[in-house]
Scaffold this motif. Structure first.
Motif, short mmCIF file in Angstrom:
data_model
loop_
_atom_site.label_atom_id
_atom_site.label_comp_id
_atom_site.label_asym_id
_atom_site.label_seq_id
_atom_site.Cartn_x
_atom_site.Cartn_y
_atom_site.Cartn_z
N GLY A 44 -6.09 1.56 8.43
CA GLY A 44 -6.38 0.55 7.43
C GLY A 44 -5.21 0.26 6.51
O GLY A 44 -5.17 -0.81 5.87
N ASP A 45 -4.24 1.19 6.40
CA ASP A 45 -3.05 0.93 5.60
C ASP A 45 -2.31 -0.29 6.17
O ASP A 45 -2.28 -0.49 7.38
CB ASP A 45 -2.08 2.12 5.63
CG ASP A 45 -2.58 3.34 4.87
OD1 ASP A 45 -3.66 3.28 4.23
OD2 ASP A 45 -1.87 4.37 4.93
N LEU A 46 -1.71 -1.06 5.29
CA LEU A 46 -0.93 -2.22 5.71
C LEU A 46 0.56 -1.92 5.62
O LEU A 46 0.98 -1.09 4.81
CB LEU A 46 -1.26 -3.42 4.82
CG LEU A 46 -2.69 -3.93 4.88
CD1 LEU A 46 -2.89 -5.06 3.87
CD2 LEU A 46 -3.06 -4.40 6.28
N PHE A 47 1.34 -2.60 6.46
CA PHE A 47 2.79 -2.43 6.41
C PHE A 47 3.50 -3.76 6.63
O PHE A 47 2.98 -4.64 7.31
CB PHE A 47 3.27 -1.39 7.43
CG PHE A 47 3.15 -1.81 8.87
CD1 PHE A 47 4.23 -2.40 9.54
CD2 PHE A 47 1.98 -1.61 9.58
CE1 PHE A 47 4.14 -2.77 10.87
CE2 PHE A 47 1.87 -1.98 10.91
CZ PHE A 47 2.96 -2.56 11.56
N PHE A 48 4.67 -3.87 6.00
CA PHE A 48 5.55 -4.98 6.29
C PHE A 48 6.30 -4.65 7.57
O PHE A 48 6.81 -3.54 7.74
CB PHE A 48 6.56 -5.23 5.16
CG PHE A 48 5.96 -5.89 3.95
CD1 PHE A 48 5.32 -7.12 4.06
CD2 PHE A 48 6.04 -5.30 2.71
CE1 PHE A 48 4.77 -7.74 2.96
CE2 PHE A 48 5.50 -5.92 1.59
CZ PHE A 48 4.86 -7.14 1.71
#
Length: 149
Positions: A44-48
């Motif tokens: 669920g974590d987002l990343f660029f």
């Protein structure tokens, strides 16, 4: 929710190829600090998604962490350029995560533009000498970067 920035050479994995695939394994990280960040990630974590070592390096889009970290199978594959002779099936020193596609930006946000933002002064990406391929991004930095899109 923690935010991250992850670098990939586009000929290895690009945001466009992730968009096409839908999901992929993020492997081949061979720096202990970057590996520890992989191990801290949660589904669920987002990343660029940062394109590196290419004609237009910069942030190209957003992805999502799909799995907790697990042993990186490329470390045990003698045919992989990420093979690690010191890793064994019982003691694999390296980790991988599965990632999914979220968004591709209309234009890559170049490093020069990121370096010009005072809100990003603490981001490892813009610090001289930092070459980490995986790094945390503060909520303030996350919003500052999104405002450029």
């Amino acid at each position: 929710m923690p935010y991250w920035l992850m670098k990939s050479e586009p000929d290895e994995l690009s945001i466009e190829s992730l968009q096409h695939l839908g999901q992929a394994r993020w492997d081949g990280v061979r720096n202990y600090q970057a590996r520890n960040y992989l191990r801290a990630m949660q589904p669920g974590d987002l990343f660029f998604f940062y394109h590196s070592s290419c004609p237009k390096p910069g942030i190209a889009g957003v992805g999502k962490i799909l799995t907790s970290s697990y042993p990186d199978p490329t470390a045990l594959d003698p045919d992989s350029h990420y093979f690690d002779i010191m890793s064994t099936p019982d003691k694999n020193r390296w980790s991988a995560v599965d990632v999914g596609f979220v968004d591709v930006f209309a234009a890559v946000i170049p490093l020069s533009q990121l370096k010009a933002l005072p809100q990003l002064a603490e981001l490892a990406l813009v610090k001289k000498g930092s070459r980490l391929s995986v790094m945390p991004v503060s909520p303030v930095a996350w919003q500052s970067i999104l405002s450029l899109v």
